[in-house]
Scaffold this motif. Structure first.
Motif: not given
Length: 860
Positions: A572-581
């Motif tokens: 998001v906007n160049g910032v990589v963040e963890p995502a879990f499902w």
């Protein structure tokens, strides 16, 4: 060399095709009472027909009575002989498979689910050498005890087992394969050894088999590029004009290794303990060289332009000041698959309980490297007509390094890993009843894990840099016979030396030599790890009646709980963040198969079922890249639902001899939740985005008929009673939202019509086969042609023209133990042709190698 090549190919083709008619005269010396011995082709056809006749569902089979006797080199090519199956081709050999138009096919080996890591769920059938197979069963309708996962059907690869043989068995084959365009000879070797022993009151058996194949290949490809609408070519008229041309010559070498082992121990007649292991390795080292000449937006010499008669489609013309690139590419792929199984089966009279545990491991790796040269063509003349379109350069010497600048350097790596643990227990209980005959039930648990790590690099010099200082990185295009050396194409230009690009250390040396500062790095937003657990159980009742018209069949249900965990990233906007499902769902899949025996020879099958296919792992990836300034985003979709299908089938089958049969089948599929790429609006962190991602769509329908048969002409006088024929035809009609979400279109890569016909001969140690496969034109994609701001794009279907594929073989038994063989594949040297809506808007043309194989089979 070219004259020799053509002479060899022509002689082999004539020998193979002509051999079938010559065989009749070769038998004149045979005695009048020469009887037919059921071996070879006859034995295989008889066995396959019997499997189809007695199966508990609608099934088609291919059987090889000895190792190396399947008529094709890889499993996909063998499957193309079955009605309802269409295959794609990859560099002249069989690639992916569709059953009755659906590519969502489950592959099993001896009834166990197998897969190849790579973002999908299926198994790459190219990985499995056909020599290791005892046969292949294609289940077009399911039963409750079959593993779920294929709305198209189930392909079960059957390997041999030691207790299938009477005693010691040693067999194999040694062949050489000549590829006409690659102009190389490569080996194909296979062997099987098996034995069984009496141990106390029981018996034990051990089997080992292996296959090693190499294949050099070459494909010549040219594409005229997607069309655009231009009004600056002919005043007052909009012209469909190609965006240049793209000219890759692709060559390389593939290696396929397969190993199978099986152990069986029967301490007593009622108990069997077994273990099986398999290993498949597929390696493709591929080079690509050529020109990329984009003409979009370039000026045109109006005096040179011609159109196809009666159309607004560009035929030929000269473009000015065209910026082009020449390229050298090294593209290497590696598949490695392993399977290990242990199990046991205990009999209680006619009933039994069996259990087994399977572990699998798979890796898939891709290494892609490219180095470009850049220059500007003063004049580029394109003529899209003819078997080979023309693209000729004027005003520059492309063989002079001083006329080029250094272009971008690319490095892409895909690293997939997957493993699976699965255990199952099944019971088969006979019932002493006038109607119910058996009750079957079982449970299966599987945990499948997969991961993906991509590495990316793309950079060019910061300023225009002459290539002259780096001349050691480039060479003259090594192939001067592109499309048979036609004068309609350029052959004398420079490309990167591909051997500098494959090895990581060599590629790094190129990067440093050019002076590029960036380094390959993991793309974190696309990394994912997924774990999927399934717990399934089934119950099935078999029934049967006697009387004037006996009826039998089965009815059952399979219930599965699926639990999926996804660990990935989003940008998001160049910032990589963890995502879990995390998600889970329960599915109930009923099935019923009914068979009516009108006579001992005539039977009718009816079937109804529900099935599912889970989304591919790459489609479920949470990778999401957002650009807030533009309000745009793209990625996968962890919320995708499985595709589900309701199926109805009927098959009327007539068996008039041990190797003779006729059948007529009809089928209907209603598929819910087709997956396509769509844009939707989402609000994230207070910002509204249009996000492009895969989405479940509306329902689609597939329906069609199959008709076919086979026989030997045993009623003819000798030696003509050795002739036989196999033939089948399939018609499939489909309407699905697989490509355009607002419209129903045919399934991509589905031909409405396809057929196979094979002429056979077998008698007196001589066997021959000529097989022709044809598929009609098919939709390969949709192209959105822009008409300018505020105007919806024009959707152009991209079609591939129908084509035929001719294979042939001759074998002669020198002794009962040794057979010499001569085989040919792609004898017509298919030319692929694709186009945008109309043949006057051509897209791509390509040709692949003819293949000639010669060798021996042995059996001791």
């Amino acid at each position: 060399m070219r004259v020799i090549t053509r002479a060899l190919t022509g002689a082999a083709t004539l020998a193979i095709i002509g051999g079938m008619s010559a065989t009749a005269h070769a038998q004149d010396a045979a005695s009048a009472d020469d009887s037919i011995v059921v071996t070879g082709i006859r034995a295989s056809l008889e066995s396959a027909q019997e499997r189809k006749r007695t199966a508990d569902a609608i099934v088609d089979s291919i059987v090889a009575d000895d190792i190396g006797k399947l008529p094709d080199s890889n499993t996909t090519e063998a499957l193309q002989r079955i009605s309802g199956i269409q295959i794609s081709r990859d560099r002249g050999e069989g690639g992916s498979v569709a059953i009755r138009g659906l590519t969502q096919v489950l592959t099993t080996i001896n009834g166990r689910d197998i897969f190849t890591a790579g973002g999908g769920r299926g198994y790459n059938l190219q990985d499995f050498p056909s020599e290791l197979l005892g046969g292949v069963d294609v289940y077009k309708t399911p039963t409750a005890d079959l593993i779920e996962g294929g709305i198209g059907g189930v392909i079960d690869l059957r390997t041999r087992k030691p207790l299938d043989f009477d005693g010691f068995e040693l067999s194999g084959s040694v062949r050489g394969r000549y590829e006409t365009l690659a102009d190389k000879i490569d080996p194909l070797v296979s062997a099987l050894v098996s034995d069984r022993w009496n141990v106390g009151g029981g018996e034990m058996g051990l089997l080992l088999s292996g296959s090693y194949q190499e294949r050099s290949f070459r494909s010549d490809v040219i594409s005229n590029g997607a069309p655009s609408l231009r009004s600056d070519i002919i005043p007052g008229q909009q012209i469909y004009t190609p965006n240049g041309d793209y000219e890759p010559l692709i060559n390389g070498k593939r290696r396929r290794i397969g190993l199978q082992g099986a152990f069986q121990w029967k301490p007593n007649p009622d108990l069997e303990i077994f273990a099986e292991a398999g290993y498949q390795e597929f390696r493709s080292l591929q080079q690509q060289r050529g020109l990329n000449n984009p003409t979009n937006g370039r000026a045109v010499d109006p005096d040179t332009v011609t159109l196809y008669e009666g159309t607004s489609d560009f035929k030929s013309g000269t473009f000015l000041d065209v910026p082009i690139t020449t390229y050298g590419v090294q593209r290497d792929t590696y598949d490695k698959n392993q399977q290990y199984t242990i199990g046991a089966k205990q009999f209680f009279g006619e009933s039994s309980i069996s259990s087994e545990f399977t572990y699998q491991k798979s890796t898939n790796e891709l290494y892609y490297s490219e180095l470009d040269l850049a220059t500007v063509l003063p004049r580029l003349t394109i003529d899209t007509s003819g078997k080979v379109p023309s693209a000729l350069v004027d005003g520059i010497d492309l063989s002079d390094i001083n006329n080029y600048n250094i272009g971008p350097l690319t490095r892409s790596e895909n690293h997939y890993k997957g493993d699976s643990y699965a255990g199952r227990i099944d019971g088969d209980f006979k019932i002493d009843n006038s109607f119910l005959t058996a009750f079957k039930a079982g449970f299966r648990y599987q945990k499948l894990s997969t991961s993906f790590v991509p590495i990316r690099f793309y950079q060019g010099p910061a300023t225009t840099t002459s290539a002259a200082a780096f001349a050691g990185l480039f060479e003259s295009m090594p192939f001067k016979d592109y499309f048979d050396g036609t004068s309609r194409l350029e052959h004398d230009y420079l490309t990167a030396i591909t051997s500098n690009l494959g090895n990581a250390a060599d590629w790094e040396n190129v990067r440093q030599t050019i002076g590029l500062t960036n380094k390959p790095a993991v793309d974190p937003k696309s990394v994912y790890n997924m774990s999927e657990e399934t717990l399934g159980g089934y119950a099935r009742l078999d029934f049967g009646t006697s009387g004037a018209i006996p009826i039998d069949g089965n009815i059952g249900v399979r219930v599965i709980k699926t639990k999926l965990s996804i660990d990935g990233n989003q940008a998001v906007n160049g910032v990589v963040e963890p995502a879990f499902w995390d998600s889970s769902y329960v599915s109930a899949l009923p099935s019923a198969n009914l068979r009516v025996h009108f006579t001992d020879r005539l039977q009718l099958r009816l079937a109804a079922s529900q099935s599912l296919t889970r989304p591919n792992f790459s489609q479920l990836s949470p990778a999401l890249t957002l650009v807030p300034a533009q309000g745009q985003g793209s990625g996968g979709n962890p919320n995708l639902k499985p595709l589900r299908a309701d199926a109805f089938d009927a098959s009327l089958e007539y068996y008039f001899s041990r190797t003779g049969s006729l059948y007529l089948a009809g089928f209907y599929r209603k598929v819910k939740g087709f997956i396509f790429t769509n844009g939707n609006t989402q609000t994230i962190d207070g910002i509204e985005y249009v996000i492009t991602q895969p989405t479940n769509g509306r329902s689609g329908e597939i329906k069609g008929v199959e008709i076919g048969g086979q026989t030997f002409f045993d009623f003819l006088p000798g030696p003509f009673d050795g002739f036989g024929i196999q033939a089948n035809y399939t018609y499939v009609d489909s309407s699905t939202p697989a490509i355009i979400p607002t419209e129903l279109t045919p399934l991509p890569n589905l031909s409405k019509s396809s057929f196979n016909v094979a002429g056979l001969y077998e008698k007196g140690g001589l066997s021959a086969r000529v097989a022709y496969n044809y598929r009609s034109k098919y939709l390969s994609g949709i192209y959105g042609l822009s008409h300018g701001a505020g105007v919806p794009p024009e959707l152009l279907p991209v079609y591939a023209k129908g084509y035929g594929w001719l294979d042939a073989s001759i074998g002669y038994d020198i002794t009962k133990q040794i057979t010499v063989t001569l085989e040919g594949s792609n004898l017509l040297q298919r030319r692929e042709f694709t186009y945008y809506g109309s043949p006057t808007r051509p897209n791509g043309r390509s040709i692949d190698d003819r293949q000639i194989m010669a060798g021996i089979r042995f059996k001791l």
